[in-house]
Design a protein around this motif. Structure first.
Motif, PDB file in Angstrom:
ATOM      1  N   TYR A 115       0.854  -1.185   0.000  1.00 30.71           N
ATOM      2  CA  TYR A 115       0.000   0.000   0.000  1.00 30.71           C
ATOM      3  C   TYR A 115       0.896   1.243   0.000  1.00 30.71           C
ATOM      4  N   GLU A 122      -4.123  11.625   1.031  1.00 27.19           N
ATOM      5  CA  GLU A 122      -3.724  11.121   2.351  1.00 27.19           C
ATOM      6  C   GLU A 122      -2.532  11.848   2.946  1.00 27.19           C
ATOM      7  N   ALA A 129      -6.578   6.260   6.196  1.00 23.16           N
ATOM      8  CA  ALA A 129      -7.139   5.526   5.061  1.00 23.16           C
ATOM      9  C   ALA A 129      -6.410   4.201   4.858  1.00 23.16           C
ATOM     10  N   GLY A 130      -5.097   4.211   5.023  1.00 23.25           N
ATOM     11  CA  GLY A 130      -4.321   2.985   4.888  1.00 23.25           C
ATOM     12  C   GLY A 130      -4.655   1.977   5.974  1.00 23.25           C
ATOM     13  N   ASP A 132      -7.523   1.871   7.627  1.00 20.61           N
ATOM     14  CA  ASP A 132      -8.884   1.393   7.351  1.00 20.61           C
ATOM     15  C   ASP A 132      -8.873   0.321   6.265  1.00 20.61           C
ATOM     16  N   PHE A 133      -8.027   0.512   5.249  1.00 17.45           N
ATOM     17  CA  PHE A 133      -7.893  -0.495   4.193  1.00 17.45           C
ATOM     18  C   PHE A 133      -7.401  -1.815   4.781  1.00 17.45           C
ATOM     19  N   ALA A 134      -6.380  -1.727   5.648  1.00 16.70           N
ATOM     20  CA  ALA A 134      -5.831  -2.934   6.265  1.00 16.70           C
ATOM     21  C   ALA A 134      -6.897  -3.667   7.076  1.00 16.70           C
ATOM     22  N   ALA A 136     -10.210  -3.473   6.794  1.00 10.39           N
ATOM     23  CA  ALA A 136     -11.281  -3.982   5.939  1.00 10.39           C
ATOM     24  C   ALA A 136     -10.867  -5.229   5.168  1.00 10.39           C
ATOM     25  N   GLU A 137      -9.575  -5.320   4.817  1.00  8.21           N
ATOM     26  CA  GLU A 137      -9.083  -6.436   4.005  1.00  8.21           C
ATOM     27  C   GLU A 137      -8.498  -7.565   4.844  1.00  8.21           C
TER      28      GLU A 137
END
Length: 576
Positions: A115, A122, A129-130, A132-134, A136-137
């Motif tokens: 990422y 950002e 955001a990074g 949150d991505f982590a 969520a995934e």
């Protein structure tokens, strides 16, 4: 041309020079250069000329390294997913490419990803955001590279969401460290690691080295990734001595090994930069590779640069490098136009021309090139410079400095006017409310004007030693080239020669502003020379007056013919 200060380095101890010259049996000028670099014994010279990977320090000497390895191994055995998170510049993208490509063989492609934050949405470093991505995934562990040491709030945010962090950074920490599982940073005050100047990619490499040793694996496969470390060292302008010299030496050896299958991404960059037939060195990485890799993050999505570095085939790499190169061309257009605007702002304002610093703001300048523009302004007005633009309702920008002046410290003294800042002595980034820009301009100028020494406003040329032109031979250059890689801390030697002349009818202007000529001394020892931007000196040189010249040495290749050439740094006329 701008006036320069000639600073001649002190001559080394004559007895030490004589002793080392006897041991090495090489040209005495080379020995003087070695002694100036604090290389005074045969053993030190051998380690300098032949850096060995066995010289690398034990990675476990770095504070928190044991904790980082334990957490990484736990993730491996527990089936967890790992996200490799990096900054969007060359150091960050090479770091991500190294750690991701190395760990992928152990975790598999389904359990690891990378990422890069969006520069504009950002901002710099670890982002919510990074994280949150982590979350969520389904990533349980983030390895942050070339960033994170000041991300106290962001790591706390990740901890609340059950996402762990290993931080690999090389920037100066703040007063408080993030509550990460491990914070790897040799600049930590409580870190006893012997070498403090690693690049961000270098810190990532040390983590992989420790992981490799813990798992009892051979290091050969890890060493195959030193090409990435060499590019990061060159691009991030870290000192090239100690461990960095060893890493850069072996990384460049990989890049120049024609018998080895090269990384397709770097091969594509060589083609685009016109370096396919050239021997790569630090300078060619800085000017050929770095702008293209950086452009991906400056002008759009830095993931494109990582994808190019990770490309498996020449076709894939060529396609991705073409996109990166196109963004670099766009970057050049913005760079040129904004630099022109910035210089005009200074030239049209008497107060700005007379100032000790430059702080410029324009709301529509492209955020991705403000650091480059700051450097361009310093080329014309040699003083600490900050270029600001508007982004997300804030003023944000980059600072660059001059030799000996700590721009980061000066910015820190304006901290009450800022939202955030970070960086090094010579380069920094900052963000502040738009309404604070005038107050910041005034405060920063007051600090610089009160602290900077008059001589610091004149660019220096450090001269290693004075040479007669007769000493400059192909064999001398061959020895000199073995002192590479050159860079900060191991600079390309600068020589001075006095009472030289332009050979009759040799001086000419090339490319509108560059001076091409042949130099002679004592009526012989003719050597070719090139002075980029020295076209204004043409008329006086044609008059036949003697002058002193300082220069570096290089090989000029033209139509397949290679000749030794002087790269002129400055010219001074002999006193009447």
């Amino acid at each position: 041309m701008i006036e320069k200060r000639w600073i001649r380095k002190d001559a080394p101890d004559a007895e030490q020079v004589a002793h080392l010259a006897g041991a090495l049996r090489v040209n005495e000028a080379i020995v003087r250069l070695l002694c100036q670099r604090e290389i005074g014994t045969f053993e030190q010279a051998r380690a300098y000329f032949r850096p060995d990977l066995s010289q690398l320090h034990d990675p476990l000497l770095m504070r928190d390294m044991d904790r980082a390895v334990d957490r990484l191994v736990r993730a491996l055995h527990a089936g967890e997913r790992v996200l490799v998170f990096g900054d969007y510049d060359v150091d960050g993208t090479t770091s991500v490419a190294l750690v991701y490509s190395y760990l992928r063989r152990f975790f598999g492609p389904e359990r690891i990803d990378y990422y890069i934050p969006d520069r504009y949405k950002e901002g710099y470093g670890v982002s919510e955001a990074g994280i949150d991505f982590a979350k969520a995934e389904g990533f349980q562990l983030i390895i942050a590279l070339d960033c994170g040491v000041k991300s106290v709030d962001k790591v706390a945010y990740a901890n609340e969401r059950g996402v762990d962090f290993i931080i690999c950074d090389h920037h100066l920490p703040g007063a408080e460290l993030p509550a990460a599982v491990a914070v790897l940073d040799p600049k930590r005050a409580d870190c006893a690691y012997p070498f403090k100047e690693l690049s961000g990619c270098g810190v990532g490499f040390k983590l992989m080295q420790a992981f490799t040793e813990h798992q009892g694996l051979p290091e050969a496969e890890l060493h195959e990734l030193l090409d990435l470390v060499a590019v990061s060292i060159a691009a991030d302008i870290v000192p090239i001595y100690g461990e960095n010299r060893t890493l850069a030496f072996h990384g460049l050896r990989l890049l120049n090994d024609k018998a080895r299958a090269q990384r397709p991404g770097f091969e594509a960059l060589r083609e685009l930069a016109g370096l396919r037939e050239s021997e790569l060195n630090v300078s060619s990485l800085v000017f050929g590779f770095s702008p293209r890799i950086n452009a991906a993050g400056r002008m759009g999505d830095a993931k494109r640069a990582v994808a190019m570095l990770l490309a498996d085939s020449a076709e894939q790499a060529k396609e991705k490098a073409g996109v990166v190169d196109k963004t670099n061309q766009e970057r050049r257009g913005f760079d040129t136009s904004i630099t022109k605007e910035a210089l005009a702002m200074i030239e049209d304002d008497a107060a700005l021309r007379a100032a000790a610093s430059t702080v410029l703001f324009k709301e529509d300048w492209h955020k991705g090139v403000v650091g480059i523009v700051a450097s361009r302004c310093i080329d014309k007005y040699y003083r600490p410079t900050i270029i600001l633009t508007e982004s997300n309702g804030k003023a944000t920008g980059s600072a660059r400095s001059v030799v000996g002046f700590d721009v980061h410290q000066a910015i820190e003294e304006c901290a009450d006017l800022l939202d955030q800042f970070g960086g090094h002595m010579y380069a920094a980034g900052l963000t502040l409310p738009l309404e604070n820009v005038p107050a910041f301009q005034a405060r920063f100028e007051q600090i610089v004007a009160g602290r900077i020494k008059p001589e610091q406003l004149i660019p220096p040329v450090d001269i290693d030693c004075t040479l007669p032109l007769s000493d400059i031979t192909p064999s001398f250059y061959k020895l000199l080239s073995q002192m590479e890689p050159f860079g900060p801390g191991n600079t390309n030697p600068v020589f001075a020669s006095e009472n030289v002349y332009a050979a009759p009818d040799s001086a000419r202007i090339v490319g509108n502003s560059h001076l091409k000529l042949a130099l002679t001394q004592d009526g012989h020892h003719r050597l070719d020379a090139i002075g980029f931007g020295f076209g204004d000196y043409y008329d006086r040189i044609r008059e036949g007056q003697p002058f002193s010249v300082c220069y570096t040495l290089e090989i000029n290749e033209y139509r397949g013919t290679k000749t030794l050439q002087l790269r002129v740094k400055d010219i001074r006329w002999e006193e009447a």
